[in-house]
Design an enzyme around this catalytic site. Structure first.
Site, PDB file in Angstrom:
ATOM      1  CE1 TYR A  66     -64.256 -36.594 -16.312  1.00  0.00           C
ATOM      2  CE2 TYR A  66     -64.763 -35.585 -18.423  1.00  0.00           C
ATOM      3  CZ  TYR A  66     -63.955 -36.393 -17.643  1.00  0.00           C
ATOM      4  OH  TYR A  66     -62.851 -36.991 -18.207  1.00  0.00           O
ATOM      5  N   PRO A 211     -53.220 -33.496 -21.297  1.00  0.00           N
ATOM      6  CG  PRO A 211     -54.343 -32.305 -22.989  1.00  0.00           C
ATOM      7  CD  PRO A 211     -54.580 -33.174 -21.779  1.00  0.00           C
ATOM      8  N   GLY A 217     -45.969 -22.790 -14.922  1.00  0.00           N
ATOM      9  CA  GLY A 217     -45.270 -22.282 -13.747  1.00  0.00           C
ATOM     10  C   GLY A 217     -43.984 -23.025 -13.453  1.00  0.00           C
ATOM     11  CB  THR A 220     -42.773 -25.097 -17.300  1.00  0.00           C
ATOM     12  OG1 THR A 220     -44.049 -24.533 -17.032  1.00  0.00           O
ATOM     13  CG2 THR A 220     -42.559 -25.195 -18.801  1.00  0.00           C
ATOM     14  N   PRO A 221     -41.186 -28.171 -17.660  1.00  0.00           N
ATOM     15  CG  PRO A 221     -41.543 -30.291 -18.540  1.00  0.00           C
ATOM     16  CD  PRO A 221     -42.257 -29.024 -18.172  1.00  0.00           C
TER      17      PRO A 221
END
Length: 288
Positions: A66, A211, A217, A220-221
Site C-alpha cells: 500500500y 466489505p 450509488g 447498490t443491491p
C-alpha cells in the site's frame, strides 16, 4: 459522533491470544491515488488513524504494497508501537507505476519485506503478518514456510493468509498455525463462502476485504438499499452490520481517508438487523 465500539460489538481472539473488537480499520486508503505514493495530506491521514484508535478500534490492517510502504510508515508515525492495538500487515505483492498488483512469493523476497515492514511500523514484532496472494510462479508451501521461519525468528507473532482457497488454507495449516484468512467477501459477493465456513471450523479469523464494494450509488443491491432506508442507516452501515451478524469469525476492516466516513462506518456496530432484514440481505447474492 460514533460511540466506543467496545460497547457495541463482540470480540475475536486472533491466534487465540490477541483479543480484538470485530470491527477494525483497513489502512489501504491513507495513501495516494490508486494506492500509489503519499496522500495529499499526510497529517490528515494520520489524524484518521489516530481517531480510529481514539474511538476504540484496536485492529488496524495494512500491507507493504500500500503505497508501497506509505501506509505502514504512516501507521508507525501516527500510532507508534501500541500495546493495545493489533497491527496486521501483508507481504507478497509487488507494485509498479501503472498500479498493477504483481504476486511475488519468493521466500527470500518475503523475508526481506518483513524487515522493511518492521522498520516502517517501528516495532520488533508484527502482530499479524499475512501472505498477500499466492504466487503461481512459486511453490505455495515454500512461501508459507518463509512465514513460519519469520514467526520462529520472533519477527511476527501470528501468520495469516489472503486470497486463498480452502485447500491452500488446510495445506498451510500443516506447516504453521494460521490465525486469519483475508479474502474478498461482502453481502453481494460470496464466492468464498466455503473459505469462511472452513475458517469457522478451524477457529480462524476471516477478514473480508472489500466489505463495502458494490454498495454505493447505482451498484447498490436493491435489498440493501431497502433495508438501509427502513433502518434509517446508510447502505455501508447495513453491509457492515450484515457481515458482523453473518459469522462470529468475521473481522470487517472498512477503510477510509475521512474522519467523517470513519465515524459513520463504526456506527454500523450499533445497528441491530431484524430477521426480516437478514432474510432480505441473505438473498442478495442469489437475486442480484
Amino acid at each position: 459522533m460514533a460511540s466506543d465500539p467496545t460497547d457495541r460489538s463482540d470480540t475475536f481472539d486472533i491466534g487465540g491470544d490477541l483479543t480484538v473488537n470485530r470491527l477494525g480499520f483497513g489502512a489501504m486508503r491513507v495513501t495516494g491515488e490508486e494506492i500509489i505514493g503519499r496522500p495529499d495530506d499526510e497529517e490528515e491521514a494520520k489524524r484518521v488513524l489516530q481517531r480510529a484508535v481514539d474511538l476504540g478500534v484496536d485492529f488496524v490492517d495494512t500491507a507493504d504494497s500500500y503505497g508501497p510502504g506509505v501506509s505502514e510508515r504512516l501507521i508507525g508515525e501516527a500510532l507508534g508501537d501500541p500495546d493495545d492495538v493489533v497491527i496486521a500487515s501483508k507481504a507478497g505483492l509487488l507494485r509498479n507505476r501503472e498500479g498493477d498488483w504483481l504476486p511475488h512469493g519468493d521466500p527470500d523476497f518475503l523475508k526481506n519485506q518483513v524487515l522493511c515492514s518492521l522498520d516502517r511500523l517501528g516495532t520488533d514484532t508484527i502482530d499479524l503478518y499475512q501472505y498477500h496472494r499466492p504466487d503461481p510462479d512459486t511453490d505455495f508451501e515454500e512461501s508459507v514456510h518463509a512465514f513460519a521461519e519469520m514467526k520462529d525468528a520472533g519477527q511476527i507473532a501470528h501468520v495469516g493468509l489472503s486470497n486463498v482457497t480452502v485447500e491452500q488454507l488446510e495445506t498451510a495449516m500443516e506447516i504453521v498455525d494460521i490465525a486469519t484468512v483475508q479474502n474478498r467477501y461482502n453481502v453481494g459477493h460470496r464466492d468464498d463462502e466455503d473459505v469462511l465456513r472452513a475458517c469457522e471450523r478451524h477457529d480462524v479469523g476471516f477478514i473480508p476485504w472489500g466489505p463495502m464494494y458494490a454498495v454505493d450509488g447505482d451498484e447498490t443491491p436493491g435489498a440493501l438499499a431497502e433495508v438501509a432506508d427502513r433502518r434509517d442507516a446508510t447502505a455501508r452501515q447495513v453491509a457492515l452490520a450484515w457481515l458482523l451478524d453473518h459469522s462470529d469469525v468475521t473481522l470487517p476492516i472498512p477503510g477510509t481517508s475521512s474522519v467523517d466516513h470513519l465515524e459513520s462506518n463504526l456506527a454500523a456496530a450499533d445497528l441491530s438487523l431484524t430477521d426480516e432484514d437478514l432474510a432480505a440481505l441473505n438473498g442478495v447474492d442469489a437475486q442480484e
